[in-house]
Design a protein around this motif. Structure first.
Motif, PDB file in Angstrom:
ATOM      1  N   ARG A  28       0.892  -1.286   0.014  1.00 18.36           N
ATOM      2  CA  ARG A  28      -0.050   0.062  -0.170  1.00 18.36           C
ATOM      3  C   ARG A  28       0.999   1.349  -0.172  1.00 18.36           C
ATOM      4  O   ARG A  28       2.002   1.230   0.757  1.00 18.36           O
ATOM      5  N   VAL A  29       0.402   2.309  -0.730  1.00 21.15           N
ATOM      6  CA  VAL A  29       1.070   3.480  -0.534  1.00 21.15           C
ATOM      7  C   VAL A  29       0.302   4.767  -0.074  1.00 21.15           C
ATOM      8  O   VAL A  29      -0.825   4.608  -0.524  1.00 21.15           O
ATOM      9  N   MET A  30       0.658   5.408   0.911  1.00 23.92           N
ATOM     10  CA  MET A  30       0.169   6.779   1.443  1.00 23.92           C
ATOM     11  C   MET A  30       0.560   7.764   1.097  1.00 23.92           C
ATOM     12  O   MET A  30       1.954   8.048   1.224  1.00 23.92           O
ATOM     13  N   MET A  31      -0.094   8.555   0.397  1.00 18.16           N
ATOM     14  CA  MET A  31       0.487   9.940  -0.189  1.00 18.16           C
ATOM     15  C   MET A  31       0.211  11.107   0.964  1.00 18.16           C
ATOM     16  O   MET A  31      -1.146  11.173   1.327  1.00 18.16           O
ATOM     17  N   PHE A  32       0.924  11.652   1.367  1.00 15.77           N
ATOM     18  CA  PHE A  32       0.865  12.686   2.475  1.00 15.77           C
ATOM     19  C   PHE A  32       0.864  14.194   2.019  1.00 15.77           C
ATOM     20  O   PHE A  32       1.845  14.313   0.906  1.00 15.77           O
ATOM     21  N   ASP A  33       0.299  15.060   2.390  1.00 13.48           N
ATOM     22  CA  ASP A  33       0.330  16.462   2.244  1.00 13.48           C
ATOM     23  C   ASP A  33       0.005  17.098   3.355  1.00 13.48           C
ATOM     24  O   ASP A  33      -1.078  17.148   3.825  1.00 13.48           O
ATOM     25  N   SER A  34       0.722  18.146   3.685  1.00 15.27           N
ATOM     26  CA  SER A  34       0.587  19.037   5.130  1.00 15.27           C
ATOM     27  C   SER A  34       0.176  18.061   6.101  1.00 15.27           C
ATOM     28  O   SER A  34      -1.072  18.262   6.877  1.00 15.27           O
ATOM     29  N   GLY A  35       0.497  16.855   6.302  1.00 15.48           N
ATOM     30  CA  GLY A  35       0.416  16.091   7.557  1.00 15.48           C
ATOM     31  C   GLY A  35      -1.299  15.201   7.273  1.00 15.48           C
ATOM     32  O   GLY A  35      -1.713  14.514   8.243  1.00 15.48           O
ATOM     33  N   HIS A  36      -1.702  15.275   6.114  1.00 20.63           N
ATOM     34  CA  HIS A  36      -2.751  14.468   5.980  1.00 20.63           C
ATOM     35  C   HIS A  36      -2.506  13.524   4.863  1.00 20.63           C
ATOM     36  O   HIS A  36      -2.008  13.688   4.025  1.00 20.63           O
ATOM     37  N   ILE A  37      -3.390  12.315   5.129  1.00 19.25           N
ATOM     38  CA  ILE A  37      -3.319  11.381   4.000  1.00 19.25           C
ATOM     39  C   ILE A  37      -4.248  11.807   2.877  1.00 19.25           C
ATOM     40  O   ILE A  37      -5.491  11.859   2.969  1.00 19.25           O
ATOM     41  N   ILE A  38      -3.793  12.291   1.807  1.00 17.94           N
ATOM     42  CA  ILE A  38      -4.705  12.635   0.549  1.00 17.94           C
ATOM     43  C   ILE A  38      -5.174  11.467  -0.418  1.00 17.94           C
ATOM     44  O   ILE A  38      -6.050  11.732  -0.980  1.00 17.94           O
ATOM     45  N   GLU A  39      -4.190  10.616  -0.172  1.00 16.80           N
ATOM     46  CA  GLU A  39      -4.545   9.464  -1.281  1.00 16.80           C
ATOM     47  C   GLU A  39      -3.903   8.259  -0.795  1.00 16.80           C
ATOM     48  O   GLU A  39      -2.923   8.197  -0.453  1.00 16.80           O
ATOM     49  N   GLU A  40      -4.292   6.893  -0.714  1.00 12.48           N
ATOM     50  CA  GLU A  40      -3.976   5.838  -0.654  1.00 12.48           C
ATOM     51  C   GLU A  40      -4.310   4.686  -1.248  1.00 12.48           C
ATOM     52  O   GLU A  40      -5.508   4.670  -1.975  1.00 12.48           O
ATOM     53  N   GLY A  41      -3.542   3.673  -1.510  1.00 15.41           N
ATOM     54  CA  GLY A  41      -4.126   2.451  -2.447  1.00 15.41           C
ATOM     55  C   GLY A  41      -2.930   1.579  -2.753  1.00 15.41           C
ATOM     56  O   GLY A  41      -1.780   1.896  -2.460  1.00 15.41           O
ATOM     57  N   LEU A  42      -3.119   0.701  -3.808  1.00 11.15           N
ATOM     58  CA  LEU A  42      -2.172  -0.162  -4.413  1.00 11.15           C
ATOM     59  C   LEU A  42      -1.277   0.601  -4.903  1.00 11.15           C
ATOM     60  O   LEU A  42      -1.460   1.568  -5.691  1.00 11.15           O
ATOM     61  N   PRO A  43       0.164   0.012  -4.965  1.00 12.58           N
ATOM     62  CA  PRO A  43       1.323   0.898  -5.562  1.00 12.58           C
ATOM     63  C   PRO A  43       1.150   0.998  -6.868  1.00 12.58           C
ATOM     64  O   PRO A  43       1.175   2.191  -7.560  1.00 12.58           O
ATOM     65  N   ALA A  44       0.639  -0.164  -7.618  1.00 11.27           N
ATOM     66  CA  ALA A  44       0.281  -0.120  -9.158  1.00 11.27           C
ATOM     67  C   ALA A  44      -0.541   1.273  -9.350  1.00 11.27           C
ATOM     68  O   ALA A  44      -0.320   1.774 -10.450  1.00 11.27           O
ATOM     69  N   LYS A  45      -1.714   1.226  -8.895  1.00 11.85           N
ATOM     70  CA  LYS A  45      -2.466   2.341  -8.938  1.00 11.85           C
ATOM     71  C   LYS A  45      -2.181   3.737  -8.581  1.00 11.85           C
ATOM     72  O   LYS A  45      -2.120   4.855  -9.635  1.00 11.85           O
ATOM     73  N   ILE A  46      -1.416   3.909  -7.602  1.00 13.59           N
ATOM     74  CA  ILE A  46      -1.000   5.138  -7.098  1.00 13.59           C
ATOM     75  C   ILE A  46       0.103   5.579  -8.005  1.00 13.59           C
ATOM     76  O   ILE A  46       0.082   6.996  -8.539  1.00 13.59           O
TER      77      ILE A  46
END
Lengths: 212, 272
Positions: free
Chosen positions: B237-255
């Motif tokens: 799983r990949v979690m994308m952070f911006d300013s301390g918030h998770i703005i998107e997460e999901g399978l690495p292939a997707k992200i």
């Protein structure tokens, strides 16, 4: 007028005072200072602020007031102690406050990553100090400790204030008896130089050897 | 959530916590002075899951790892490890700080590899690795040494046990650091930009060791990295952070190939 005879007469006398008093005070004083200085440096960091603040004040107070004052106050306050004992204790404690500063600098030179790695491995504080921080910090501190020991050695004539028969006191007496001070004081100066110079050279070598 | 939901019970040391996440952040707040880095962050990581945190610098990724390793203090909220409180517990609805001993008991399950390696320069490679097993876990020196040599073999440095860290290349030092963390048998491994301080030609050897580790163990991993290919290879799983918030997460292939969030798309374009 310089008299060779007086010069050579003073040598054995002052050499004895040098070995029996000056050297003993310096060696024991250094031992006290090296140990206590480390205690101050660690305690100020590890104690809760409520205890660390007064300790820091006490250490600063001792460091910022003159050695002869300490000698006289302690000598007259505890008249059950011999002058020699007072001299060793006071000079040791006085220099421990300088050495504490050197230790502090050595400890602060350790990168925060070392502390963090120790935390990440859950090393207890005592083990972190003993195995990780101090071996590195003392390596950085050693040259400075050596310099303080030499400075202490050169401060032993202050013991004249409490009449400890160290070398310069004896040189003064000798000069008084013969109505000339130059010869005896020269002997004292040469003996100081003969002891401190090789020590300084040795410290410099040690410093090089310990560098990573 | 794409993870292996059935880790081998024999290899997990807290089988009684069956359905509990390995790591859980609950309403975590972290402030540095007046700057708020994390503002009520919630997420959880399953057993054996590999999660990569991506995002611009200052977005709070490294802070999350450092909070887990107790290198930073939580301003508010809770962190749970296998359901156990890490630094603060909730008792009768109140937030209670735990004693250092209690913290240490849970922290022992977590290992960390740092950007700057942070090996102890006053010790040999082998001493670095056995230090904590002997003095924290109470293993005998012999026992710890045997294990350390196995681990050194595993990271390809079986013959460098007597070297000092300064005699090793950055890549070798980092591999020792990985072995040192593994010697504590962590259930969770935190990887904080472990290749960022390395010369480009040394990055591969470190990532190779980590890829092998990911393939052959069920250690839960939290990864902060700029190596997007590596992240894609090992992450569940990949979690994308911006300013301390998770703005998107999901399978690495997707992200990595088709992110939904415009900010993620921009970030990935910028780092590639």
């Amino acid at each position: 007028m310089w008299e060779n005879e007086l010069f050579f007469e003073a040598v054995p006398l002052l050499l004895e005072a040098f070995i029996k008093v000056t050297l003993v005070v310096t060696v024991l004083g250094t031992l006290i200072a090296v140990v206590l200085g480390l205690v101050w440096a660690i305690a100020v960091r590890e104690l809760p602020p409520l205890l660390a603040a007064p300790l820091r004040f006490l250490v600063d107070f001792i460091r910022m007031t003159p050695l002869p004052v300490h000698l006289l106050v302690i000598y007259y306050a505890f008249n059950s102690l011999s002058a020699m004992t007072v001299g060793i204790l006071v000079i040791g404690v006085h220099y421990s406050t300088y050495m504490a500063e050197s230790y502090r600098a050595g400890i602060e030179s350790i990168r925060s990553g070392q502390w963090e790695a120790a935390t990440a491995l859950s090393l207890p504080a005592s083990r972190t100090w003993r195995a990780v921080i101090l071996p590195q910090a003392i390596r950085n501190t050693l040259p400075s400790l050596g310099n303080w020991a030499i400075a202490m050695f050169k401060d032993t004539p202050f013991l004249i204030f409490i009449s400890v028969p160290e070398m310069v006191t004896r040189a003064r007496e000798f000069g008084g008896q013969h109505f000339t001070y130059v010869e005896a004081m020269t002997v004292a100066g040469v003996l100081f130089l003969l002891a401190s110079y090789p020590t300084a050279v040795l410290m410099r070598k040690l410093e090089k050897k310990l560098a990573y | 959530m794409p993870t292996d939901q059935n880790p081998d019970p024999a290899t997990t040391s807290h089988p009684h916590n069956g359905g509990v996440p390995r790591i859980q952040f609950e309403d975590v707040v972290k402030k540095f002075g007046s700057t708020t880095v994390l503002e009520g962050l919630n997420f959880s990581v399953d057993r054996g899951e590999r999660v990569t945190l991506i995002g611009p610098s200052g977005s709070g990724k490294t802070t999350i790892l450092r909070l887990l390793m107790t290198l930073e203090e939580l301003t508010d909220g809770y962190v749970w490890v296998d359901g156990d409180p890490l630094t603060h517990d909730r008792r009768d609805g109140k937030r209670v700080e735990l004693k250092p001993k209690q913290v240490s008991a849970v922290r022992k399950r977590i290992g960390m590899v740092f950007q700057q390696f942070n090996l102890f320069p006053n010790m040999t490679v082998l001493q670095n690795i056995i230090e904590a097993p002997v003095h924290v876990l109470g293993q005998s020196t012999e026992q710890a040494r045997t294990k350390a040599l196995e681990l050194l073999d595993r990271v390809g440095l079986g013959d460098r046990g007597d070297a000092h860290p300064m005699q090793l290349s950055g890549g070798q030092q980092q591999r020792v650091a990985i072995a040192r963390a593994l010697a504590m048998d962590p259930e969770i491994l935190l990887l904080d930009e472990v290749t960022s301080a390395l010369d480009p030609e040394l990055v591969g050897e470190v990532l190779g060791v980590l890829q092998d580790l990911a393939a052959t163990t069920d250690i839960t991993m939290l990864i902060v990295t700029h190596e997007m290919q590596f992240a894609q290879d090992v992450s569940d799983r990949v979690m994308m952070f911006d300013s301390g918030h998770i703005i998107e997460e999901g399978l690495p292939a997707k992200i990595f190939s088709d992110p939904d969030n415009e900010r993620t798309r921009q970030f990935l374009q910028a780092v590639r």
